[in-house]
Design a protein around this motif. Structure first.
Motif, mmCIF file in Angstrom:
data_model
loop_
_atom_site.group_PDB
_atom_site.id
_atom_site.type_symbol
_atom_site.label_atom_id
_atom_site.label_comp_id
_atom_site.label_asym_id
_atom_site.label_seq_id
_atom_site.Cartn_x
_atom_site.Cartn_y
_atom_site.Cartn_z
ATOM 1 N N HIS A 42 10.854 2.240 2.560
ATOM 2 C CA HIS A 42 9.972 1.072 2.455
ATOM 3 C C HIS A 42 9.113 1.151 1.208
ATOM 4 C CE1 HIS A 42 10.209 -0.453 6.643
ATOM 5 N NE2 HIS A 42 10.475 0.802 6.929
ATOM 6 N N GLY A 43 8.616 0.004 0.818
ATOM 7 C CA GLY A 43 7.455 -0.102 -0.043
ATOM 8 C C GLY A 43 6.375 -0.699 0.843
ATOM 9 N N LEU A 44 5.204 -0.062 0.902
ATOM 10 C CA LEU A 44 4.151 -0.546 1.795
ATOM 11 C C LEU A 44 2.796 -0.509 1.110
ATOM 12 C CD1 LEU A 44 5.170 1.320 5.067
ATOM 13 C CD2 LEU A 44 5.420 -1.120 4.611
ATOM 14 N N ALA A 45 1.968 -1.481 1.447
ATOM 15 C CA ALA A 45 0.570 -1.414 1.043
ATOM 16 C C ALA A 45 -0.010 -0.183 1.723
ATOM 17 C CB ALA A 45 -0.165 -2.678 1.482
ATOM 18 N N THR A 46 -0.766 0.591 0.962
ATOM 19 C CA THR A 46 -1.290 1.859 1.462
ATOM 20 C C THR A 46 -2.765 1.971 1.107
ATOM 21 O OG1 THR A 46 0.892 2.838 1.135
ATOM 22 C CG2 THR A 46 -0.946 4.358 1.380
ATOM 23 N N ASP A 47 -3.550 2.355 2.085
ATOM 24 C CA ASP A 47 -4.985 2.547 1.864
ATOM 25 C C ASP A 47 -5.176 3.845 1.082
ATOM 26 O OD1 ASP A 47 -7.746 3.194 2.141
ATOM 27 O OD2 ASP A 47 -7.848 1.959 3.956
ATOM 28 N N ASN A 50 -7.340 6.791 2.803
ATOM 29 C CA ASN A 50 -6.854 7.676 3.863
ATOM 30 C C ASN A 50 -5.346 7.946 3.792
ATOM 31 O OD1 ASN A 50 -5.615 5.399 4.954
ATOM 32 N ND2 ASN A 50 -7.284 5.014 6.398
ATOM 33 N N GLY A 51 -4.655 7.308 2.843
ATOM 34 C CA GLY A 51 -3.225 7.552 2.664
ATOM 35 C C GLY A 51 -2.330 6.924 3.699
ATOM 36 N N ARG A 52 -2.864 6.031 4.526
ATOM 37 C CA ARG A 52 -2.055 5.397 5.576
ATOM 38 C C ARG A 52 -1.595 3.996 5.167
ATOM 39 N NH1 ARG A 52 -6.125 6.143 10.196
ATOM 40 N NH2 ARG A 52 -6.848 8.115 9.427
ATOM 41 N N PRO A 53 -0.399 3.603 5.642
ATOM 42 C CA PRO A 53 0.049 2.233 5.367
ATOM 43 C C PRO A 53 -0.829 1.214 6.089
ATOM 44 C CG PRO A 53 1.775 3.495 6.517
ATOM 45 C CD PRO A 53 0.579 4.372 6.400
ATOM 46 N N VAL A 54 -0.960 0.052 5.489
ATOM 47 C CA VAL A 54 -1.673 -1.059 6.116
ATOM 48 C C VAL A 54 -0.695 -2.229 6.214
ATOM 49 C CG1 VAL A 54 -3.978 -0.345 5.363
ATOM 50 C CG2 VAL A 54 -2.628 -1.810 3.891
ATOM 51 N N PRO A 55 -0.872 -3.111 7.205
ATOM 52 C CA PRO A 55 0.094 -4.201 7.406
ATOM 53 C C PRO A 55 0.300 -5.074 6.178
ATOM 54 C CG PRO A 55 -1.380 -4.044 9.274
ATOM 55 C CD PRO A 55 -1.905 -3.097 8.234
ATOM 56 N N ILE A 56 -0.768 -5.370 5.468
ATOM 57 C CA ILE A 56 -0.651 -6.118 4.218
ATOM 58 C C ILE A 56 -1.866 -5.782 3.371
ATOM 59 C CG2 ILE A 56 -1.774 -8.231 5.029
ATOM 60 C CD1 ILE A 56 0.618 -9.628 3.360
ATOM 61 N N GLY A 57 -1.641 -5.600 2.086
ATOM 62 C CA GLY A 57 -2.739 -5.225 1.204
ATOM 63 C C GLY A 57 -3.644 -6.409 0.907
ATOM 64 N N TYR A 58 -4.943 -6.160 0.923
ATOM 65 C CA TYR A 58 -5.897 -7.223 0.637
ATOM 66 C C TYR A 58 -7.129 -6.710 -0.103
ATOM 67 C CZ TYR A 58 -8.141 -5.203 4.700
ATOM 68 O OH TYR A 58 -8.700 -4.313 5.569
ATOM 69 N N ALA A 59 -7.310 -5.395 -0.165
ATOM 70 C CA ALA A 59 -8.520 -4.838 -0.764
ATOM 71 C C ALA A 59 -8.192 -4.100 -2.054
ATOM 72 C CB ALA A 59 -9.195 -3.888 0.228
ATOM 73 N N HIS A 62 -6.290 -0.803 -1.959
ATOM 74 C CA HIS A 62 -4.923 -0.744 -1.436
ATOM 75 C C HIS A 62 -3.937 -0.615 -2.592
ATOM 76 C CE1 HIS A 62 -6.237 -2.944 2.462
ATOM 77 N NE2 HIS A 62 -6.517 -1.658 2.482
ATOM 78 N N GLY A 63 -3.109 0.399 -2.506
ATOM 79 C CA GLY A 63 -2.071 0.620 -3.498
ATOM 80 C C GLY A 63 -0.704 0.338 -2.910
ATOM 81 N N LEU A 64 0.294 0.313 -3.763
ATOM 82 C CA LEU A 64 1.686 0.126 -3.349
ATOM 83 C C LEU A 64 2.371 1.481 -3.414
ATOM 84 C CD1 LEU A 64 4.129 -1.635 -2.624
ATOM 85 C CD2 LEU A 64 4.419 -2.076 -5.075
#
Length: 163
Positions: A42-47, A50-59, A62-64
């Motif tokens: 996957h490619g996922l938005a990641t906080d 804390n290094g955890r994936p987030v459902p969708i990046g908005y901040a 948030h990195g990819l």
């Protein structure tokens, strides 16, 4: 499984995880000869905090990131009745060589420290989202990333770098 697949074939599937009915997060799945799930890419938005994936990046924090989910981990986005396409099938050595080529790209992608555009959409300049990583990893495996009919797949035509 593809009805033309031979017994003993391994499969790399493209899958679409539907978001808001008609939007799609595309990802890759590895299946063994009996259809057993062996992993996801996957490619996922990641906080970044804390290094955890987030459902969708908005901040802005948030990195990819690229992710490789494997058996024994609690993560999977495979769901029954998801749109899916068996993209390539064959013997274990060919399919696993392709898969491992993409897995090797995960750390390289993550070193890029890409920003995730707000809600996965960029309007100007260079931007990438989860489907951009899907596209890049597909090309790294030597396959053309498919489009899922009837779904909006932003970023599919924006691979993060040449494969």
């Amino acid at each position: 499984m593809n009805p033309e697949a031979k017994a003993g074939d391994w499969t790399i599937e493209a899958r679409a995880f539907r978001l808001v009915r008609w939007c799609s997060h595309n990802f890759w799945v590895l299946r063994g000869p009996d259809g057993t799930w062996h992993g996801e890419l996957h490619g996922l938005a990641t906080d970044r905090r804390n290094g955890r994936p987030v459902p969708i990046g908005y901040a802005r924090w948030h990195g990819l990131q690229a992710w490789h989910f494997q058996p024994g981990q609690a993560w999977t986005l495979c769901r029954p009745a998801q749109p899916r396409i068996a993209v390539v099938q064959g013997n274990a050595s060919d399919i696993l060589e392709r898969w491992n080529r993409a897995v090797a790209m995960v750390a390289q992608i993550n070193r890029l420290d890409l920003d995730y555009p707000r809600c996965g959409l960029g309007w100007r300049g260079k931007w990438a989202n989860s489907n951009s990583i899907f596209s890049y990893l597909g090309r790294a495996m030597g396959v053309t990333p498919p489009r899922f009919v009837g779904l909006w797949q932003p970023g599919l035509d924006r691979p993060i770098m040449p494969a």
